[in-house]
Write an enzyme that holds these catalytic residues in place. Structure first.
Site, PDB file in Angstrom:
ATOM      1  CG  PHE A  99      -1.852   1.265   1.115  1.00 35.96           C
ATOM      2  CD1 PHE A  99      -3.008   1.239   0.354  1.00 35.96           C
ATOM      3  CD2 PHE A  99      -1.497   2.461   1.736  1.00 35.96           C
ATOM      4  CE1 PHE A  99      -3.805   2.373   0.217  1.00 35.96           C
ATOM      5  CE2 PHE A  99      -2.298   3.599   1.604  1.00 35.96           C
ATOM      6  CZ  PHE A  99      -3.448   3.553   0.842  1.00 35.96           C
ATOM      7  CG  ASP A 117       5.658   4.156   1.954  1.00 34.98           C
ATOM      8  OD1 ASP A 117       5.603   4.935   2.939  1.00 34.98           O
ATOM      9  OD2 ASP A 117       4.698   3.969   1.185  1.00 34.98           O
ATOM     10  CE  LYS A 165      -1.224   7.084   6.700  1.00 29.43           C
ATOM     11  NZ  LYS A 165      -0.870   5.968   5.834  1.00 29.43           N
TER      12      LYS A 165
HETATM   13  C1  LIG Z   1      -1.032   6.072   4.328  1.00 30.02           C
HETATM   14  C2  LIG Z   1       0.079   5.557   3.485  1.00 30.02           C
HETATM   15  C3  LIG Z   1       0.384   6.119   2.239  1.00 30.02           C
HETATM   16  C4  LIG Z   1      -0.452   7.211   1.618  1.00 30.02           C
HETATM   17  O1  LIG Z   1      -0.553   8.352   2.388  1.00 30.02           O
HETATM   18  P1  LIG Z   1      -1.738   9.418   2.097  1.00 30.02           P
HETATM   19  O2  LIG Z   1      -1.395  10.558   2.993  1.00 30.02           O
HETATM   20  O3  LIG Z   1      -3.015   8.734   2.481  1.00 30.02           O
HETATM   21  O4  LIG Z   1      -1.690   9.741   0.663  1.00 30.02           O
HETATM   22  C5  LIG Z   1       1.475   5.628   1.558  1.00 30.02           C
HETATM   23  N1  LIG Z   1       2.223   4.628   2.053  1.00 30.02           N
HETATM   24  C6  LIG Z   1       1.950   4.047   3.241  1.00 30.02           C
HETATM   25  C7  LIG Z   1       2.821   2.945   3.742  1.00 30.02           C
HETATM   26  C8  LIG Z   1       0.865   4.472   3.992  1.00 30.02           C
HETATM   27  O5  LIG Z   1       0.562   3.876   5.143  1.00 30.02           O
END
Ligand SMILES: *Cc1c(COP(=O)(O)O)cnc(C)c1O
Length: 405
Positions: free
Chosen positions: A140, A225, A254
């Site tokens: 994700f 990520d 985040k």
């Molecule tokens: C939440 C998340 C994203 C995307 O972030 P948004 O602010 O919702 O666009 C990307 N990678 C990971 C691992 C995430 O948990």
């Protein structure tokens, strides 16, 4: 209006792209939130780890208010006096030379993809238009059309093609598959050090360290990520620290916004960041003074309150306690720090009714991928609060009230 009326209103006027628990929140403080009827809940999701510092942390709110009274947005057409100090702090505390601010996580992932591709063409010598990025099954990384194009989740992809080419998927945690997937055109390996949305999937021991080595040997950028796993969530400042590497490009988001505002970015060395030149990438709100002031305070709180250490200590204890619950419905418990997945046995039905049971007892947790209840409370949570939560979690996962949905 009451909760029911708010929910009906949103159903009527908005898209139905979420399936939220039926609770309407109006206030938050620390690990706690209150609904419009005044009912108090423990937040055990933390907006998918965007609220690691707790709701309305006083220092973050103070930074927000002070900056709101001075200057909020300039665009990058002009400089502002907040972006530099913020990025300097970010680089210092992460060990990277450069940082490029964006807003949402998905934008930062897109930024990392662009940086890696351009590095591939300009530095590695990949023929134009041929760059490949390796990703993992069940990843994700966000919701843009490029990102969902390399998702393996049908719900995320269906109906949204055609998709961006140039991505190759391997099984998560499989270093042999990684090595085999690399070609002379591979520019990057984009990976989550723990897969959050896939259901808190912790890779096999040594996976990340080995991936770092394979990438280095093949001149491939490791794109880490850390949007969900970073900033203390897994018991280290970044989850990659468990394996001694933060990657060649690290993506943050985040909790960098302190639970207040969308602040994200990528970090790298100068060689990679210098791929960007005036006009080839940008964001109207990226690096805005309000976000920069908040991001700086958000980072400060994580470091000064040692939220990573707290997450490690409380997380280990919390997972042990969860594992000691005697319930026919629990398959197993996994995670790192306060990023915890409790896996419900398939015979016991989906995790959703258990989450609804928890909600009725004042605990907000959300299922992910049918069988997993994710527990990721704000890292400022008190041990006594977790103890209280554990007693309710035990009752709900043992209880007849939700047994087999
Ligand atoms: C939440 C998340 C994203 C995307 O972030 P948004 O602010 O919702 O666009 C990307 N990678 C990971 C691992 C995430 O948990």
């Amino acid at each position: 209006m009451n909760s029911h009326e708010y929910i009906t209103q949103v159903d009527r006027v908005s898209a139905h792209n979420y399936h939220p628990l039926p609770v309407v929140l109006e206030r938050g403080e620390g690990a706690w939130v209150w609904d419009v009827e005044g009912v108090k809940y423990l937040d055990m999701l933390s907006a998918y780890s965007a609220v690691n510092q707790g709701h309305r942390h006083p220092r973050i709110i103070a930074a927000l208010k002070a900056q709101a009274d001075k200057l909020t947005l300039t665009s990058r057409a002009f400089h502002n006096d907040q972006m530099g100090p913020f990025l300097e702090d970010l680089c210092k505390s992460t060990g990277f030379e450069r940082a490029l601010p964006m807003n949402t996580g998905a934008e930062a992932v897109e930024t990392a993809i662009k940086a890696a591709r351009k590095w591939g063409y300009k530095v590695k010598g990949v023929p134009e238009g041929q760059a490949e990025i390796i990703v993992c099954d069940d990843n994700f990384h966000g919701r843009t059309t490029t990102i969902v194009g390399f998702s393996s989740d049908h719900g995320s992809r269906d109906g949204f093609g055609p998709f961006t080419p140039g991505f190759v998927a391997i099984p998560y945690g499989d270093t042999d598959a990684l090595a085999a997937a690399i070609t002379p055109n591979t520019v990057g390996f984009l990976v989550e050090p723990i897969q959050g949305e896939a259901g808190v999937v912790v890779p096999p021991e040594g996976f990340f360290a080995k991936a770092v080595e394979i990438c280095k040997d093949n001149n491939v950028l490791l794109i880490n990520d850390e949007i969900q796993t970073g900033l203390g969530r897994t018991g280290k400042l970044f989850c990659g620290d468990w394996d001694g590497s933060r990657g060649d490009i690290m993506i943050v988001g985040k909790a960098l916004g302190g639970g207040v505002i969308a602040v994200s970015g990528i970090l790298s060395n100068s060689e990679i960041m210098d791929m960007f030149t005036p006009g080839d990438h940008g964001s109207t709100f990226g690096g805005n003074p309000l976000g920069a002031a908040v991001g700086r305070a958000a980072l400060d709180v994580i470091l000064e309150e040692d939220l990573a250490g707290r997450s490690n200590e409380l997380g280990n204890w919390f997972m042990d306690e969860l594992r000691s619950i005697d319930s026919p419905h629990i398959d197993h418990v996994r995670g790192r720090g306060l990023m915890v997945g409790l896996v419900i046995k398939t015979d016991s039905g989906p995790a959703r009714p258990f989450c609804e049971g928890l909600k009725d007892r004042g605990i907000l947790a959300k299922e992910t991928h049918e069988q997993v209840i994710r527990f990721a409370p704000p890292l400022v949570i008190e041990k006594e609060t977790l103890e209280w939560a554990l007693s309710h979690i035990a009752e709900v996962v043992q209880g007849a009230e939700v047994a087999v949905g």
